[in-house]
Write an enzyme that holds these catalytic residues in place. Structure first.
Site: not given
Ligand code: NAD
Length: 416
Positions: A106
């Site tokens: 990571k």
């Molecule tokens: P992103 O940046 O695209 O979206 C994050 C979202 O969360 C946004 O809508 C933001 O406004 C919202 N957010 C942030 N803080 C918040 C809060 N306190 N309360 C409510 N909403 C809040 O990120 P993502 O890629 O969607 O990732 C989200 C999670 O999923 C992370 O933990 C990431 O590690 C995990 N994840 C992502 C992927 C991927 O393929 N993108 C894969 C596995 C896991």
């Protein structure tokens, strides 16, 4: 001094629990708990106004025993060593659980991308890649998008790496734009997996997806797509939030219209098809499933006892703290752990890496059918392990993964 466990403490506690279940030695625990390589880099960036800011970047490769490191790159203000360590360890278990030939890694840079222009973010990304050149590569460590990064970031990543090695190397990252060798179905793969595991968990409890109620925290790459898949399948997405606020509609939110509103305004708030609600209440709604898909540590000892849903599906990485998890288990809430629920992203990243290396590209149907059958098979294995050992789904998933990594260590032997 704070006594609150860090995400890395929670990740190590999960490994400790796997040690109790599987019965391996303390030496093996130490081997698995210790990251293989940790790198910090300075990322100096020239701002558009001519000044310079020095950012801190990280890349941690937790384990390589089953193959090269694999894991996302996060751009967020609170990125630090402890968080990246925890996320790298989770990636090792996630890849092993899915039986992918990868270890876990990571990375991230501590800054808020909302405060930087696209040109600045491009310069930051290229400098970060340049600093990491000695420790990344398609056979060494393969980054992907995470919070705050996307397909464009991966395109800059691939281009910078390719410029350095002197030829185009699409296998250096996954989550690339399709026009640069990305896979069809990768952008929505994590979300599709969250939907598939939510459906499986509901069915496990005898709840049919049609009309099942869901609340989704986060409307980014994971939450937005998950809400869309659930809505399309006939589930009622009654609440959605982002960092700015939350919206609620008891009859179900039209998630397609909400996505259009977010494209226009950047926020879920003020969406005409729903009313405003207190975001802190979203995970506590009386719904069939809640899906935390934003940040870590949102289900804790402070609010877990107020969760009313039957199922929690961890779209985000580490959304439930160890203390929160214990309370949810005690209450009989079925928690689908992150390494299973959001593993669709790394699974289709693997398909993308295979396609990049083969120069042979799959159609969307093949990608999504492969993803669904692989994830349902793992779901079945985890449920079986949990039943046989009398443990919960997280304990089962982590134990299965840890056992595979440990086996790889043992077969390879210890290099003197
Ligand atoms: P992103 O940046 O695209 O979206 C994050 C979202 O969360 C946004 O809508 C933001 O406004 C919202 N957010 C942030 N803080 C918040 C809060 N306190 N309360 C409510 N909403 C809040 O990120 P993502 O890629 O969607 O990732 C989200 C999670 O999923 C992370 O933990 C990431 O590690 C995990 N994840 C992502 C992927 C991927 O393929 N993108 C894969 C596995 C896991």
């Amino acid at each position: 001094m704070s006594t609150t466990p860090t995400p890395y403490d929670d990740a190590k506690a999960q490994l400790k629990r796997a040690q109790e279940i599987l019965g391996f030695s303390d030496d093996d625990y130490a081997l698995l708990a210790t990251p293989r390589r940790e790198v910090t880099v300075a990322v100096p960036v020239q701002r558009d106004d001519g000044t310079m800011t020095v950012l801190q970047g990280y890349r941690i490769q937790h384990n390589w025993s089953r193959g090269p490191g694999k894991g996302g790159v996060r751009y967020a203000e609170n990125v630090d060593m402890e968080e990246v360590r925890a996320l790298a360890m989770l990636m090792t278990w996630k890849a092993a659980l899915l039986n992918l030939p990868y270890g876990g890694a990571k990375g991230g840079i501590a800054f808020n991308p909302a405060e930087y222009s696209q040109a600045e973010i491009e310069r930051i990304t290229r400098r970060y890649v340049h600093e990491l050149l000695p420790v990344i590569g398609p056979e060494v460590d393969i980054p992907a998008p995470d919070m705050g990064t996307d397909a464009q970031t991966m395109a800059w990543f691939m281009d910078t790496y390719s410029q350095a090695v002197g030829y185009t190397e699409p296998g250096i990252v996954t989550g690339k734009p399709v026009s640069l060798g990305g896979s069809l179905g990768r952008a929505e793969a994590t979300s599709l997996g969250v939907y598939i595991t939510t459906r499986a968990a509901l069915e496990h409890l005898g709840i049919h997806e049609e009309g099942a109620t869901v609340a989704v925290q986060g409307f980014g790459k994971v939450g937005r797509g998950a809400a869309r898949f659930m809505d399309d399948a006939g589930m009622k997405v009654v609440a959605v939030s982002d960092v700015f606020g939350a919206v609620y509609n008891a009859d179900g939110i039209d998630t397609k219209a909400l996505a259009g509103h977010v494209d226009e305004t950047g926020k879920v708030v003020d969406f005409a098809g729903a009313q405003a609600m207190d975001p802190a209440e979203l995970l506590l709604l009386d719904v069939d499933a809640v899906v935390p898909a934003a940040v870590e540590a949102v289900l804790t000892e402070k609010n877990a006892s107020d969760v009313k849903a039957r199922v929690v599906v961890e779209g985000a990485n580490g959304p439930t703290t160890g203390a929160g998890d214990a309370i949810l288990n005690e209450k009989g809430v079925l928690v689908v752990p992150d390494i299973l629920a959001n593993s669709g992203g790394v699974l289709v990243s693997y398909y993308e890496w295979v396609q990049s290396r083969d120069n042979f590209f799959w159609d969307l149907e093949r990608v999504q059918e492969s993803q669904e059958s692989a994830m349902l098979a793992v779901w079945g294995d985890v449920v079986k392990f949990a039943d046989e050992h009398g443990v919960n789904l997280r304990e089962a998933a982590v134990s299965m993964a840890v056992e595979r990594v440990l086996d790889a260590h043992k077969m390879r032997g210890l290099f003197p």
